[in-house]
Design a protein around this motif. Structure first.
Motif, PDB file in Angstrom:
ATOM      1  N   PHE A 342       0.708  -1.566   0.231  1.00 17.43           N
ATOM      2  CA  PHE A 342      -0.380   0.285   0.148  1.00 17.43           C
ATOM      3  C   PHE A 342       0.753   1.097  -0.044  1.00 17.43           C
ATOM      4  N   ASP A 343       1.562   1.072   1.073  1.00 19.21           N
ATOM      5  CA  ASP A 343       3.001   2.512   0.973  1.00 19.21           C
ATOM      6  C   ASP A 343       3.531   2.569  -0.463  1.00 19.21           C
ATOM      7  N   VAL A 344       4.114   1.754  -1.549  1.00 19.39           N
ATOM      8  CA  VAL A 344       5.136   1.805  -2.741  1.00 19.39           C
ATOM      9  C   VAL A 344       3.974   2.478  -3.332  1.00 19.39           C
ATOM     10  N   CYS A 345       2.654   1.832  -3.598  1.00 26.44           N
ATOM     11  CA  CYS A 345       1.248   2.480  -4.852  1.00 26.44           C
ATOM     12  C   CYS A 345       1.105   3.981  -4.106  1.00 26.44           C
ATOM     13  N   GLU A 346       1.732   3.909  -2.628  1.00 24.89           N
ATOM     14  CA  GLU A 346       1.199   6.177  -2.735  1.00 24.89           C
ATOM     15  C   GLU A 346       1.305   6.809  -2.803  1.00 24.89           C
ATOM     16  N   GLU A 347       2.917   6.268  -2.480  1.00 24.78           N
ATOM     17  CA  GLU A 347       4.319   7.445  -3.706  1.00 24.78           C
ATOM     18  C   GLU A 347       4.086   7.246  -4.606  1.00 24.78           C
ATOM     19  N   LEU A 348       4.367   6.144  -5.525  1.00 29.19           N
ATOM     20  CA  LEU A 348       4.201   6.580  -6.617  1.00 29.19           C
ATOM     21  C   LEU A 348       2.679   7.321  -7.356  1.00 29.19           C
ATOM     22  N   GLN A 349       1.838   7.000  -7.016  1.00 35.99           N
ATOM     23  CA  GLN A 349       1.319   8.448  -7.157  1.00 35.99           C
ATOM     24  C   GLN A 349       0.453   9.591  -6.394  1.00 35.99           C
ATOM     25  N   GLY A 350       2.139  10.052  -5.317  1.00 33.06           N
ATOM     26  CA  GLY A 350       1.937  10.934  -5.182  1.00 33.06           C
ATOM     27  C   GLY A 350       2.438  11.984  -5.924  1.00 33.06           C
ATOM     28  N   GLU A 351       2.718  13.174  -5.551  1.00 34.44           N
ATOM     29  CA  GLU A 351       3.237  14.431  -6.080  1.00 34.44           C
ATOM     30  C   GLU A 351       4.109  14.397  -7.312  1.00 34.44           C
ATOM     31  N   HIS A 352       4.009  14.851  -8.475  1.00 35.57           N
ATOM     32  CA  HIS A 352       4.833  14.313  -9.527  1.00 35.57           C
ATOM     33  C   HIS A 352       6.286  15.572  -9.204  1.00 35.57           C
ATOM     34  N   GLY A 353       6.961  15.007  -9.259  1.00 38.29           N
ATOM     35  CA  GLY A 353       8.220  15.546  -9.470  1.00 38.29           C
ATOM     36  C   GLY A 353       8.912  15.462  -7.736  1.00 38.29           C
ATOM     37  N   LYS A 354       8.410  14.922  -6.825  1.00 38.19           N
ATOM     38  CA  LYS A 354       8.764  14.254  -5.494  1.00 38.19           C
ATOM     39  C   LYS A 354       9.557  13.146  -5.686  1.00 38.19           C
ATOM     40  N   TYR A 355       9.160  12.387  -6.392  1.00 39.23           N
ATOM     41  CA  TYR A 355       9.316  10.976  -6.363  1.00 39.23           C
ATOM     42  C   TYR A 355      10.594  10.697  -7.556  1.00 39.23           C
ATOM     43  N   VAL A 356      11.368   9.947  -8.107  1.00 35.68           N
ATOM     44  CA  VAL A 356      11.925   9.909  -9.279  1.00 35.68           C
ATOM     45  C   VAL A 356      11.800   9.114  -9.752  1.00 35.68           C
ATOM     46  N   ILE A 357      10.881   8.450 -10.763  1.00 29.93           N
ATOM     47  CA  ILE A 357       9.751   7.195 -11.255  1.00 29.93           C
ATOM     48  C   ILE A 357      10.207   6.503 -11.983  1.00 29.93           C
ATOM     49  N   TRP A 358      11.174   4.692 -11.936  1.00 33.68           N
ATOM     50  CA  TRP A 358      11.048   5.227 -13.563  1.00 33.68           C
ATOM     51  C   TRP A 358      11.128   2.606 -13.907  1.00 33.68           C
ATOM     52  N   LEU A 359      11.182   2.201 -14.479  1.00 35.13           N
ATOM     53  CA  LEU A 359      10.826   1.158 -14.759  1.00 35.13           C
ATOM     54  C   LEU A 359      12.001   0.343 -14.787  1.00 35.13           C
ATOM     55  N   ALA A 360      12.307  -1.055 -14.258  1.00 38.01           N
ATOM     56  CA  ALA A 360      13.431  -2.185 -14.474  1.00 38.01           C
ATOM     57  C   ALA A 360      13.474  -3.054 -14.562  1.00 38.01           C
ATOM     58  N   PRO A 361      13.431  -3.611 -14.831  1.00 34.09           N
ATOM     59  CA  PRO A 361      14.059  -5.273 -15.122  1.00 34.09           C
ATOM     60  C   PRO A 361      14.119  -5.683 -13.543  1.00 34.09           C
ATOM     61  N   ALA A 362      14.451  -7.467 -13.507  1.00 34.16           N
ATOM     62  CA  ALA A 362      14.891  -7.529 -11.967  1.00 34.16           C
ATOM     63  C   ALA A 362      16.556  -7.645 -11.852  1.00 34.16           C
ATOM     64  N   ASP A 363      16.765  -6.684 -10.475  1.00 35.24           N
ATOM     65  CA  ASP A 363      17.603  -6.148 -10.496  1.00 35.24           C
ATOM     66  C   ASP A 363      18.613  -7.271 -10.400  1.00 35.24           C
ATOM     67  N   ARG A 373       9.411  -4.384 -12.734  1.00 33.03           N
ATOM     68  CA  ARG A 373       9.646  -3.506 -11.101  1.00 33.03           C
ATOM     69  C   ARG A 373       9.166  -2.125 -11.422  1.00 33.03           C
ATOM     70  N   ILE A 374       8.796  -1.568 -10.482  1.00 35.51           N
ATOM     71  CA  ILE A 374       8.355   0.041 -10.338  1.00 35.51           C
ATOM     72  C   ILE A 374       8.834   0.845  -9.889  1.00 35.51           C
ATOM     73  N   VAL A 375       9.795   1.407  -9.687  1.00 40.90           N
ATOM     74  CA  VAL A 375      11.156   1.844  -8.691  1.00 40.90           C
ATOM     75  C   VAL A 375      10.290   3.798  -8.418  1.00 40.90           C
ATOM     76  N   ALA A 376      10.316   3.762  -7.099  1.00 41.00           N
ATOM     77  CA  ALA A 376       9.658   4.984  -6.654  1.00 41.00           C
ATOM     78  C   ALA A 376      11.365   5.249  -5.973  1.00 41.00           C
ATOM     79  N   ALA A 377      11.750   6.531  -6.036  1.00 45.09           N
ATOM     80  CA  ALA A 377      13.184   7.187  -5.300  1.00 45.09           C
ATOM     81  C   ALA A 377      12.463   8.807  -5.268  1.00 45.09           C
ATOM     82  N   PRO A 378      13.166   9.249  -3.990  1.00 45.83           N
ATOM     83  CA  PRO A 378      12.636  10.496  -3.317  1.00 45.83           C
ATOM     84  C   PRO A 378      13.941  11.948  -4.800  1.00 45.83           C
TER      85      PRO A 378
END
Length: 645
Positions: A342-363, A373-378
């Motif tokens: 739930f928390d990750v989904c909240e971050e992904l739906q948060g204010e655009h620009g607050k998080y850097v979001i990208w799509l990536a293969p398995a680590d 995977r969808i990755v979100a970093a501040p």
């Protein structure tokens, strides 16, 4: 109180059998003043300064006299262990008489670092993967490790993973430990036997608590773990920004959603909506491409994330009712997995620009054609550090590497500090006489194709002149492996490669064999302490800028540019300067050390940013003269050989 602290520092140094150093004394005074005035301070203390004792003396004095806790944090578990088992006990013992009582000290780690006695007793459900149950015999390597943990549990007093020597794999340890979210805490039926809880209880009563940056990451991004404290001292502070960034980075995968659903079903909760949402995510990822999402989530992914968020919230409510009625480890695990989803989904739906979001293969699977995977970093962690760690307390940040380009401005900005006091305690070493900074300016500019043939030829000549004795620091494992293979073919010296074994094992082999070379990337740039002639030559293959396709660096560079700043200097050059300073710092580790840092990247001499990077490194004697460097290395080799080392 500075005069008093100076006198107590002298007493502690005498008790430890050391010698007083001007830089150490200046540092202790600066730490004491920062604590007294409740300010934030940046203190650079080079190798050999004795910075641990320099900050521990005023920390212990303040904690005992005011009865207010002091937290000391290190970047690595290894340094945490050294401070807790060696430096801090010695300082506490030396000051006890003057302070009128024995200072109480404690160690604080995350719960997953300790054995969970409830889990080992069968109190948690079997994991989803193919891990062995605790009663399984040692029929495989994993089984043997599990059996050894069970035997160790009968004799350990701490349950601390670091005390299990030799260690075990993360997969084996996962069977006997739980995360903070999974822990039953006070509701656990075996709370009185809990190793983690005992450590926390001791920390709550201690004057000085030693923790690590991973705990600070949780403290800054999630919830209060450390409790009330008056002072925070951050050692190896140059690593804090990256640790906080890692702690605040989250990812959403189909596998994680499926695991959360399975954990909920164990509690009797139906998960049809969550299962359907996971399949929607799987389909949306399959129709996407790897890379950064500059405009936020595309429609299909956004819809899948919203479905998962809603289904996870509903499942959380249902599992919460089960927990209220019966509790138990199964519901705790389900709550943890669902809450994280739930928390990750909240971050992904948060204010655009607050998080850097990208799509990536398995680590690690960089060649995968489609993301998994969808990755979100501040975008920025200065606010997290300021709000989660700094408010209401005096804070001291110290490291051998804080003044980048000769100034503290960049580090202060990244740490969220407004007008901190700063000082450079220096180093007792005369770097300009002890070592040479050689830049191979005649080599071609490094290209994207990996390490060049000319750089390999240069490396061979340098290592031959040094008689081995080389620590090779590379910007990637690919380059390190290529250099390892080439030097093994060309040279008679043993060439150790970082991924051949555990780093600690390789470092010991490197230390014991005077002719050996050790090549690697990442962790070898920092924390390796090998005084003496074993590492008379430190080779840096290229300036370690972040990968050009790194989404977080890209976004942070662009953000600085939008504010009118120089994004390259603020992000890429600053990151590279930290690593260059740390890497070059591997050369001179003791008063008798002599040697050469050889940089095979001509840009350090020719590019405009080269001066900024060079000023961030220890002040070695600079030269581009290849023959002088080769002669110096040959003389060092002859002297070391004559001395039998």
């Amino acid at each position: 109180m500075s005069d008093d602290v100076t006198a107590l520092l002298a007493k502690a140094i005498a008790a430890l059998g050391g010698q007083e150093r001007d830089g150490q004394r200046d540092m202790a005074v600066a730490v004491d003043e920062a604590i007294a005035t409740r300010e934030h301070a940046l203190i650079q203390a080079g190798t050999g300064t004795g910075k641990s004792v320099g900050y521990l003396v005023p920390a212990v004095v303040h904690a005992v006299r005011t009865k207010k806790r002091v937290i000391v944090s290190t970047a690595t578990l290894a340094l945490q262990r050294q401070v807790y088992t060696k430096d801090l006990p010695q300082v506490a013992d030396a000051l006890a008489e003057d302070l009128g009582e024995q200072p109480r000290i404690a160690l604080f780690k995350g719960r997953s670092n300790y054995l969970c006695v409830h889990k080992m007793a069968g109190g948690y459900p079997e994991p989803d993967d193919d891990m062995l149950p605790f009663t399984s015999g040692p029929t495989s390597d994993l089984g043997k490790q599990v059996a050894r943990i069970n035997e160790w549990e009968k004799e350990t007093e701490t349950g601390d993973r670091d005390d299990l020597v030799p260690g075990v794999s993360g997969r084996a340890w996962a069977q006997v430990s739980v995360s903070g979210r999974e822990c039953l805490e006070k509701k656990c039926p075996m709370i009185d036997e809990c190793y983690s809880q005992k450590a926390r209880d001791e920390a709550a009563k201690a004057h000085v608590v030693v923790t690590n940056h991973a705990v600070l990451g949780v403290q800054a991004t999630s919830h209060d773990m450390l409790g009330e404290h008056d002072v925070l001292i951050v050692d190896e502070a140059h690593e804090l920004v990256q640790r906080i960034t890692s702690s605040a980075t989250h990812e959403l995968t189909v596998a994680a959603v499926d695991r959360a659903a399975r954990s909920a079903r164990r509690c009797g909760v139906t998960t049809e909506n969550l299962d359907t949402a996971a399949r929607r995510l799987d389909g949306a990822l399959g129709d996407s491409e790897n890379g950064r999402l500059r405009m936020g989530l595309p429609e299909a992914l956004a819809e899948a994330v919203e479905l998962i968020r809603g289904a996870a919230r509903a499942a959380l409510t249902q599992v919460g009712k089960v927990t209220e009625a019966a509790g138990g480890s199964a519901s705790k695990i389900a709550m943890a997995a669902l809450q994280e989803t739930f928390d990750v989904c909240e971050e992904l739906q948060g204010e655009h620009g607050k998080y850097v979001i990208w799509l990536a293969p398995a680590d690690g699977d960089y060649e995968a054609p489609r993301p998994s995977r969808i990755v979100a970093a501040p975008l920025d962690v200065a606010g997290l550090i300021k709000g989660g760690l700094l408010e209401g307390k005096a804070t001291v940040f110290t490291s051998a590497t804080l003044a980048l380009g000769g100034k503290f401005d960049a580090m202060a900005r990244h740490l969220g500090l407004d007008g901190p006091t700063s000082m450079d305690a220096g180093s007792p070493f005369d770097y300009s006489k002890a070592g040479i900074l050689y830049v191979a300016s005649h080599l071609p500019r490094p290209g994207p194709g990996g390490i060049s043939a000319e750089a390999l030829d240069e490396m061979e000549e340098l290592i031959r002149a040094a008689g081995g004795r080389t620590l090779g620091l590379f910007s990637s494992h690919r380059a390190a492996l290529a250099a390892t293979e080439a030097m093994r073919e060309r040279l008679d010296f043993p060439v150790l490669y970082q991924l051949d074994d555990q780093v600690s094992t390789l470092v010991e082999q490197f230390r014991e064999d005077p002719r050996a070379c050790l090549f690697g990337s990442t962790s070898l740039w920092q924390g390796i302490d090998i005084p003496g002639p074993s590492s008379s030559l430190v080779i840096i293959d290229r300036i370690p800028f972040p990968r050009p396709d790194d989404p977080v660096s890209q976004a942070r560079t662009e953000e600085v540019g939008r504010r009118g700043g120089n994004g390259f200097m603020a992000v890429s050059a600053t990151s590279a300067a930290l690593l260059m300073a740390q890497g070059a710092g591997r050369l001179i580790r003791g008063a008798e050390d002599r040697g050469v840092v050889a940089v095979l990247d001509s840009r350090l001499a020719t590019a405009r940013y080269g001066g900024f990077l060079a000023k961030s490194m220890p002040p070695l004697w600079p030269t581009n003269d290849r023959e002088k460097v080769l002669d110096a290395l040959r003389r060092l080799d002859a002297a070391a050989t004559a001395n039998g080392s």
